[in-house]
Design a protein around this motif. Structure first.
Motif, PDB file in Angstrom:
ATOM      1  N   TYR A  14       1.123  -9.885 -11.776  1.00 41.61           N
ATOM      2  CA  TYR A  14       2.245  -8.721 -11.712  1.00 41.61           C
ATOM      3  C   TYR A  14       2.805  -8.721 -10.179  1.00 41.61           C
ATOM      4  O   TYR A  14       2.446  -9.117  -9.242  1.00 41.61           O
ATOM      5  CB  TYR A  14       1.651  -7.536 -11.828  1.00 41.61           C
ATOM      6  CG  TYR A  14       2.486  -6.277 -11.541  1.00 41.61           C
ATOM      7  CD1 TYR A  14       3.534  -6.025 -12.343  1.00 41.61           C
ATOM      8  CD2 TYR A  14       2.207  -5.183 -10.489  1.00 41.61           C
ATOM      9  CE1 TYR A  14       4.465  -4.905 -12.029  1.00 41.61           C
ATOM     10  CE2 TYR A  14       3.025  -4.238 -10.331  1.00 41.61           C
ATOM     11  CZ  TYR A  14       4.088  -4.097 -11.213  1.00 41.61           C
ATOM     12  OH  TYR A  14       4.928  -2.902 -10.907  1.00 41.61           O
TER      13      TYR A  14
ATOM     14  N   GLY B 292       2.470  -1.738 -17.006  1.00 42.04           N
ATOM     15  CA  GLY B 292       2.834  -3.058 -17.343  1.00 42.04           C
ATOM     16  C   GLY B 292       1.568  -3.738 -18.320  1.00 42.04           C
ATOM     17  O   GLY B 292       2.165  -4.761 -19.254  1.00 42.04           O
TER      18      GLY B 292
ATOM     19  N   LEU C 204       6.043  -9.304 -15.100  1.00 44.65           N
ATOM     20  CA  LEU C 204       4.747  -9.481 -15.689  1.00 44.65           C
ATOM     21  C   LEU C 204       4.931 -11.069 -16.035  1.00 44.65           C
ATOM     22  O   LEU C 204       5.321 -11.421 -16.988  1.00 44.65           O
ATOM     23  CB  LEU C 204       4.528  -8.684 -16.930  1.00 44.65           C
ATOM     24  CG  LEU C 204       4.811  -7.335 -16.881  1.00 44.65           C
ATOM     25  CD1 LEU C 204       4.890  -6.731 -18.338  1.00 44.65           C
ATOM     26  CD2 LEU C 204       3.752  -6.610 -15.666  1.00 44.65           C
TER      27      LEU C 204
ATOM     28  N   THR D 261      -6.585  -9.317 -14.553  1.00 42.93           N
ATOM     29  CA  THR D 261      -5.803  -8.799 -13.579  1.00 42.93           C
ATOM     30  C   THR D 261      -6.227  -9.000 -11.878  1.00 42.93           C
ATOM     31  O   THR D 261      -7.292  -9.311 -11.954  1.00 42.93           O
ATOM     32  CB  THR D 261      -5.175  -7.255 -13.506  1.00 42.93           C
ATOM     33  OG1 THR D 261      -6.199  -6.543 -12.966  1.00 42.93           O
ATOM     34  CG2 THR D 261      -4.801  -6.849 -14.953  1.00 42.93           C
TER      35      THR D 261
END
Length: 299
Positions: free
Chosen positions: A76, A90, A52, A113
């Protein structure tokens, strides 16, 4: 060989699904596939189910709306070096790290993300208990096709394609032992349905509101738990038997329990433990053909 100055890292886990956290607010680290594999190797590196990298959204050059809402972006990486879109466990571990290190206050925390911004809630810590971390995983999608099958340990089952920002093929095998050891990736057909690979979940309903789950994650192998996999399993069971659907499930994975709450609009909230266990520094070579990091740790 020229080396960069030491770089901090942390190690954490969510229900034993473990990750290396690399703070990189200025977006200067370049994670090659070889370096990711080296760091995640459990014999020669730190060992993890993924990496991460925490990047400040103001440094992102790609056109994105993430910076308007989220201060941090989760880059990620799977342990095989490939890039991942999102990760339910995560992102909860990353949120815990940001709060524990004072980079963010406890409470509501949006994190960007590749699958979009996810909203995480990290409780205010108490002297004895930090509390579980919850993330809004959004609404699942069922892209199809309806002809997906999964083969493992000599058995073949129909599977449901559930997209949680990353792809899952979920099987209801009746018995988790039927999946076999999962030391190799199950065969999924048709291959063209998952051009970038797929995580395969084996879900077995237990008493009402309880699911037993094993997941072979793409790029990682079988992991002790999987946050997006837990959400995908809940979605698959509700799809298979809408009349018996609940609004909250406990998902029992080898690494521990995760709770998935289902809102009336089908939005899923994932809750479970997230802890930072180790801090240390890495001496990463600036130029490398065999990227073996020099690691110093402090619990």
């Amino acid at each position: 060989m020229t080396r960069r100055p030491p770089h901090p890292f942390a190690k954490g886990h969510g229900a034993r699904n473990d990750f290396i956290v690399l703070p990189d607010p200025d977006n200067r680290l370049r994670l090659t596939e070889d370096l990711v594999r080296s760091l995640c190797d459990r014999r020669t590196g730190i060992g993890a189910d993924g990496i991460l990298r925490a990047v400040h959204t103001t440094t992102l050059t790609a056109a994105t709306d993430a910076g308007r809402e989220a201060e941090w972006f989760m880059d990620y990486r799977n342990p095989d070096g490939s890039t991942g879109t999102t990760c339910g466990n995560g992102i909860r571990v990353l949120a815990r790290y940001l709060v524990d290190t004072g980079l963010c206050p406890p409470g509501a925390l949006p994190i960007a993300t590749r699958a979009g911004t996810r909203h995480v809630h990290v409780p205010h810590p108490s002297p004895r208990f930090h509390g579980d971390v919850t993330v809004n995983m959004g609404r699942p999608e069922l892209p199809g096709p309806d002809t997906i099958t999964v083969t493992a340990a000599g058995r073949t089952w129909p599977a449901l394609h559930v997209d949680m920002g990353n792809p899952h093929a979920v099987v209801l095998p009746g018995d988790l032992d039927h999946a076999g050891p999962l030391t190799t990736a199950p065969t999924v057909t048709p291959e063209e349905a998952f051009p970038h690979g797929v995580s395969v979940g084996f879900a077995v309903p237990q008493r009402p509101g309880h699911i037993a789950l094993r997941v072979h994650e793409r790029g990682a192998g079988e992991t002790p738990s999987c946050g997006t996999g837990a959400c995908a399993a809940v979605t698959a069971l509700r799809h298979a038997d809408p009349a018996d659907s609940a609004d909250s499930y406990l998902v029992h994975a080898p690494g521990g329990r995760l709770r998935v709450a289902v809102l009336p609009d089908n939005t899923l909230y994932l809750t479970g433990p997230a802890a930072i266990t180790t801090h240390g520094t890495l001496h990463l070579p600036a130029l490398r053909t065999d990227p073996t990091p020099n690691i110093t740790t402090a619990a």
